[in-house]
Design an enzyme around this catalytic site. Structure first.
Site, PDB file in Angstrom:
ATOM      1  N   LYS A   1      81.682 -33.208 -21.752  1.00 51.12           N
ATOM      2  CA  LYS A   1      82.042 -32.156 -22.720  1.00 51.12           C
ATOM      3  C   LYS A   1      83.418 -31.561 -22.410  1.00 51.12           C
ATOM      4  O   LYS A   1      84.230 -31.318 -23.319  1.00 51.12           O
ATOM      5  CB  LYS A   1      80.983 -31.047 -22.717  1.00 51.12           C
TER       6      LYS A   1
ATOM      7  N   THR B   1      85.881 -32.995 -20.860  1.00 50.04           N
ATOM      8  CA  THR B   1      86.885 -34.013 -21.162  1.00 50.04           C
ATOM      9  C   THR B   1      87.144 -34.081 -22.664  1.00 50.04           C
ATOM     10  O   THR B   1      88.292 -34.174 -23.108  1.00 50.04           O
ATOM     11  CB  THR B   1      86.409 -35.386 -20.647  1.00 50.04           C
TER      12      THR B   1
ATOM     13  N   ARG C   1      85.144 -22.852 -18.791  1.00 49.85           N
ATOM     14  CA  ARG C   1      84.563 -22.064 -17.713  1.00 49.85           C
ATOM     15  C   ARG C   1      85.261 -22.395 -16.394  1.00 49.85           C
ATOM     16  O   ARG C   1      85.716 -23.518 -16.180  1.00 49.85           O
ATOM     17  CB  ARG C   1      83.073 -22.370 -17.568  1.00 49.85           C
TER      18      ARG C   1
ATOM     19  N   LYS D   1      78.677 -32.885  -7.342  1.00 57.53           N
ATOM     20  CA  LYS D   1      79.136 -32.992  -8.729  1.00 57.53           C
ATOM     21  C   LYS D   1      80.640 -33.201  -8.831  1.00 57.53           C
ATOM     22  O   LYS D   1      81.146 -33.836  -9.742  1.00 57.53           O
ATOM     23  CB  LYS D   1      78.733 -31.730  -9.503  1.00 57.53           C
TER      24      LYS D   1
ATOM     25  N   ALA E   1      74.399 -21.899 -16.614  1.00 56.90           N
ATOM     26  CA  ALA E   1      73.937 -22.222 -17.967  1.00 56.90           C
ATOM     27  C   ALA E   1      72.415 -22.198 -18.077  1.00 56.90           C
ATOM     28  O   ALA E   1      71.882 -22.452 -19.140  1.00 56.90           O
ATOM     29  CB  ALA E   1      74.469 -23.591 -18.382  1.00 56.90           C
TER      30      ALA E   1
ATOM     31  N   PHE F   1      75.538 -27.576 -20.536  1.00 57.18           N
ATOM     32  CA  PHE F   1      74.329 -28.378 -20.744  1.00 57.18           C
ATOM     33  C   PHE F   1      74.254 -28.898 -22.187  1.00 57.18           C
ATOM     34  O   PHE F   1      75.263 -28.984 -22.883  1.00 57.18           O
ATOM     35  CB  PHE F   1      73.072 -27.595 -20.374  1.00 57.18           C
TER      36      PHE F   1
ATOM     37  N   PHE G   1      82.930 -45.237 -23.156  1.00 56.61           N
ATOM     38  CA  PHE G   1      83.168 -45.786 -21.826  1.00 56.61           C
ATOM     39  C   PHE G   1      83.609 -47.245 -21.978  1.00 56.61           C
ATOM     40  O   PHE G   1      83.345 -47.894 -23.005  1.00 56.61           O
ATOM     41  CB  PHE G   1      81.905 -45.718 -20.970  1.00 56.61           C
TER      42      PHE G   1
ATOM     43  N   TRP H   1      89.852 -40.219 -22.594  1.00 59.21           N
ATOM     44  CA  TRP H   1      89.783 -40.423 -21.138  1.00 59.21           C
ATOM     45  C   TRP H   1      90.791 -41.483 -20.689  1.00 59.21           C
ATOM     46  O   TRP H   1      91.421 -41.345 -19.642  1.00 59.21           O
ATOM     47  CB  TRP H   1      88.364 -40.839 -20.737  1.00 59.21           C
TER      48      TRP H   1
END
Length: 961
Positions: free
Chosen positions: A412, A414, A436, A447, A666, A697, A785, A814
């Site tokens: 999200k 990205t 955020r 992560k 979240a 999320f 991807f 990306w």
């Protein structure tokens, strides 16, 4: 004359020439006799018809300025330009002139009076203060001629230099860009007086005597533009007499020395005297225009120049307003040179040199005094901007949410970054990303960072992910101060009598005993209407001094911005100094603090202080809530948070602006960036621009909370939702093998599998339906991807459109940056322009249980809810305490629409268990717990910190991702 302008000229006596009046510019005891005496004694000879002509000309300029200002104020009713005049001396005449003209035109004027002997540094200091004062739109100097140094003049901001004295304004005039600069009002007055009197300037020889610097340059430039041949001279130049004999027009820039005879001026020469320089405040011969063959007098230069200065002021105000209104940014976007294969995020970030943050700030319309710079690439933005742009229309408001994700996340952030790069760098549309701030815990855990990825990320990514500007540290300090206050208060109440406790809470200092302001507020809350500490009864003293906190009800925990599983349950108070008072407690991760949620939802410093004071930390032994305000710590918390409330400005890889501000959890909080960042960004982008913000999320959690909590708090209305999906996540929902962080993906995810994708699109369809509950158009962004096939991509886009999406677009940001999301940007623009019919899911006045049930059934698809006895008890307590009308913030797993993380796709016919219900009263929501929620992450066997290092020679960070 019948107006304020009549005050500016005082008739003294009838002169010796027919139709002429005499006006002394200095005090004279005897009337003058001859014309030479008039000039030598600093008298102005002026034809009485020309007096009226001069006044008429001034009135015309002022009236025009007044009309222009009225038109501006129709669109911006609160706008009123302010002219500041820095005066070093006692020229009250020109002070009155300026004041009267400003009042006539409808401007405000402020005088800064300095001593006549003020130094250059003192004058410059005042100039710099006015430069940064956003309330002031024009600045003029009324100082001695000796003080007009280049350093002083060029200290003025060119955009406020209404007298046209700075090098930048003069340079633009010389280049022929008069419409982009301010021209000297004195020079303009000279030209206008000559042209109004019918003098043809083309081919005339003009001589400027005794003028210096900006006035001399402006006069020569304006005369040359009208075809005149220009000469300049000082009074003591040997060739002065010869030049005077040649001149058709003479402009006197300073008082004539007595030794220079008037006979040097040829009959028929037009003479204008601007030696009463209304900038310097020094009087020479007054302001004179004399046509020597026939004694036909001209108009008053000073008076007209003062009026033209007012006209420049209105122009300054108009430019300022235009800058505040929507305009395409003149943004210098950074070029990308994508590589294949795509390097690591850190390598990509480091390969791009970001713009200096002050350059970015200026490009997007921020003023110098509206930013506080941190290093080279970060700045905080002051909230005063909202007042300056309060009449500016907001831009379009777009939310990026996602389908139910895999544990790896679906990109999200990205997509958010790629979308704004596409909008601004490739479609030339003003746009802002609002993200955020990530916790440092996961950055060193498993992560990694949260700056986006590939060629769609915020830079410098190491600064984004580590410390930033210290907001989370400020939250940690404030949170733990409040935690310390709770336990300390319990200790002192347990070990002291009422009298001893009261005497320490309200001590006598230097023989004076008084309540602090926060203690007075507590007295008022208790219904004790007394302000003298000595006047309270014993009962009132006990009531005031004792909070009687029930330790078993304390909900406020200490926090730390590090993943540390061994702090999930601790015992505090074991030292002998705590006198046996100990209890079980815990640490949460810093972003789980209610103060973070308060920061994210507040809309002003005043509102934040009130919210901090309302935070409930426990109940007393009578079941009543105990707040931070009761503990007397509200002011201190606000002090610790006073800088954290300002959004942080950064940039994307392509040089487009980003706000990074607040990062509430979240699950137990609402998982969105700050309201303030969104509001400021919406003003900066203008009516045709876009603000793109992200919700944590899946859409069932982050988007639902964005709409029902954040939009309810902010009053902002979203225009569109971008729903992020990946083929990988859809395959998981279609029955694919489990996805685990740190474990290689199974072949089902790296090879084409149309059936898994088709089966998994049920989750995508459900999330589209959830967005439609709120009446907002949905665009599906398929984050592509390298292992995705064309057939899989086409299938997802087709099924998304069938499910009701406005559009569905594959995105390649990306791998190639904003260029890869141009089609998404176009789709978002079209959807946002279509308009939304936004609505909330529930009325906050409904009972708490009904609001929970509405979310469970309409959003998650549950058949019903089941409350534990503990949850029901808490609901009853919060309702009794008056908190029943707050919105709901469901704390539920993000890995499934249900409460069971392993239930993928769209679970049906399940009962949603509510194990507990808690309240964040300061933030303004009730949060039911669905199952067990961990608020302190732990470290895995191999945390990210194994790969993070610092090159001690270059000081570059290595290993972040």
């Amino acid at each position: 004359v019948g107006s304020r302008l009549s005050k500016l000229i005082v008739l003294v006596c009838r002169g010796p020439h027919p139709g002429a009046w005499l006006f002394p510019s200095t005090c004279a005891s005897e009337p003058p006799g001859s014309l030479e005496n008039v000039l030598d004694q600093s008298f102005l000879v002026i034809n009485k018809d020309c007096v009226l002509s001069c006044l008429s000309q001034c009135r015309e300029v002022i009236q025009n300025s007044k009309e222009v200002l009225s038109l501006l104020q129709e669109k911006s009713p609160t706008f009123k330009p302010v002219l500041a005049i820095i005066q070093a001396g006692d020229d009250n005449l020109m002070q009155e002139v300026n004041q009267n003209l400003a009042e006539e035109a409808g401007l405000n004027i402020t005088h800064i009076c300095l001593p006549p002997d003020s130094s250059e540094a003192e004058i410059i200091d005042e100039i710099l203060k006015i430069n940064e004062d956003t309330r002031v739109h024009g600045l003029a100097l009324q100082i001695s001629e000796n003080s007009f140094s280049n350093k002083v003049l060029n200290a003025l901001k060119p955009e406020k230099d209404v007298d046209g004295v700075t090098d930048i304004n003069l340079g633009r005039l010389v280049r022929g860009d008069a419409h982009e600069c301010y021209v000297s009002p004195v020079a303009r007055a000279v030209i206008e007086l000559l042209e109004k009197s019918g003098v043809n300037l083309d081919g005339k020889k003009m001589l400027v005597i005794g003028a210096h610097g900006s006035l001399e340059a402006a006069l020569q430039c304006l005369f040359q533009r009208r075809g005149s041949m220009t000469m300049s001279s000082q009074w003591k130049t040997p060739q002065l007499q010869g030049k005077l004999l040649e001149a058709d027009i003479v402009v006197l820039g300073s008082p004539k020395p007595e030794e220079i005879p008037l006979s040097w001026i040829q009959p028929g020469t037009t003479v204008l005297n601007c030696s009463h320089d209304f900038l310097s405040g020094k009087h020479g011969c007054g302001s004179l225009g004399v046509h020597f063959n026939g004694l036909i007098a001209e108009d008053d230069v000073s008076l007209l120049a003062a009026a033209l200065r007012i006209q420049n002021m209105v122009s300054s105000g108009r430019r300022w307003l235009r800058e505040q209104q929507h305009a395409r940014w003149r943004l210098h976007c950074l070029k990308l040179q994508p590589l294949s294969p795509v390097p690591s995020d850190l390598e990509i970030s480091r390969a791009q040199t970001p713009k200096a943050v002050e350059v970015l700030a200026k490009e997007i319309g921020l003023l110098a005094d509206e930013i506080e710079i941190y290093g080279k690439s970060k700045a905080k933005v002051r909230l005063s901007l909202l007042e300056r742009l309060k009449d500016q229309a907001d831009g379009k408001y777009v939310l990026v949410a996602g389908i139910t994700p895999t544990p790896l996340g679906e990109g999200k952030s990205t997509v958010t970054v790629g979308l704004v790069q596409a909008l601004t760098a490739h479609l030339n549309i003003n746009s802002f990303a609002c993200l955020r701030q990530p916790s440092q815990g996961p950055t060193f855990g498993v992560k990694g960072g949260a700056a986006g990825g590939g060629y769609a990320q915020v830079i410098p990514m190491e600064e984004f992910n580590l410390h930033l500007t210290g907001d989370i540290h400020a939250i940690t300090a404030a949170n733990n101060l409040l935690a310390a206050a709770i336990d300390t208060r319990i200790l002192h109440e347990n070990t002291q009598t009422d009298k001893a406790l009261y005497n320490r809470l309200v001590p006598s200092v230097n023989g004076i005993r008084e309540f602090s302001s926060i203690q007075l507020a507590r007295l008022k809350k208790l219904g004790i209407n007394k302000t003298d500490p000595n006047a309270l009864t014993e009962e009132e003293i006990s009531k005031f001094a004792r909070l009687n906190i029930d330790p078993s009800t304390i909900t406020w925990q200490r926090v730390l911005d590090t993943n540390d599983r061994f702090l999930r349950k601790i015992t505090i108070g074991q030292a002998p100094t705590e006198k046996g008072y100990s209890r079980q407690a815990q640490f949460d991760i810093a972003v789980a603090s209610e103060i973070m949620a308060v920061l994210a939802l507040t809309d002003s410093l005043v509102d934040m202080k009130e919210r901090l004071g309302r935070m409930v930390v426990a109940s007393d032994k009578n079941g009543q809530p105990v707040t931070a305000e009761d503990l007397g710590v509200t002011g201190a918390l606000t002090v610790l948070m006073k800088d954290a409330i300002k959004p942080n400005l950064m940039q994307t890889l392509e040089g487009t602006p980003v706000f990074v501000h607040a990062g509430p959890f979240a699950n137990i909080a609402h998982g969105n960036s700050s309201v303030l960042a969104d509001k400021i960004a919406l003003k900066l982008v203008g009516e045709e621009g876009f603000v793109v913000t992200e919700a944590g999320f899946g859409a069932d959690i982050g988007m639902e909370k964005f709409f029902n909590i954040k939009c309810r708090a902010s009053g902002l209305v979203p225009n569109a939702v971008v729903l992020v999906a990946t083929v990988r996540a859809l395959k998981m929902h279609g029955g694919g093998p489990s996805v685990t962080a740190g474990v290689p993906l199974k072949k089902e995810y790296t090879e084409e599998n149309i059936q898994l994708v088709a089966d998994g699109c049920c989750n995508l369809q459900k999330q589209i339906q959830i967005a439609q509950l709120f009446g907002v158009p949905v665009i599906v962004a398929l984050n592509v991807f390298k292992t995705d096939t064309r057939a899989e991509i086409d299938l997802v886009c087709e099924l998304a459109k069938r499910a009701g999406a406005f559009d569905a677009v594959p995105c390649y940001h990306w791998s190639i940056g904003g260029k890869g999301s141009v089609e998404l940007a176009r789709a978002v623009r079209d959807a946002a322009n279509k308009g939304s019919r936004f609505r909330f899911l529930y009325n906050v006045q409904l009972p708490i249980v009904e609001k929970i049930r509405t979310i469970a059934q309409a959003v998650y698809g549950a058949r019903d809810i089941e409350l534990s006895p503990e949850a029901q008890s808490k609901i009853d307590r919060y309702t009794q305490q008056g908190f029943g009308n707050l919105p709901i913030c469901m704390a539920k797993t993000h890995l499934s629409l249900s409460h069971q993380p392993d239930k993928k796709g769209v679970p049906r016919d399940f009962i949603l268990p509510i194990s507990d219900v808690r309240a964040s009263i300061g933030a303004g929501f009730i949060y039911p717990l669905v199952g067990t929620m961990s608020t302190m992450p732990g470290l895995p066997t191999r945390p990210c910190f194994y790969d993070i290092d610092l090159d001690t020679e270059t000081e570059q960070v290595k290993g972040l991702f």
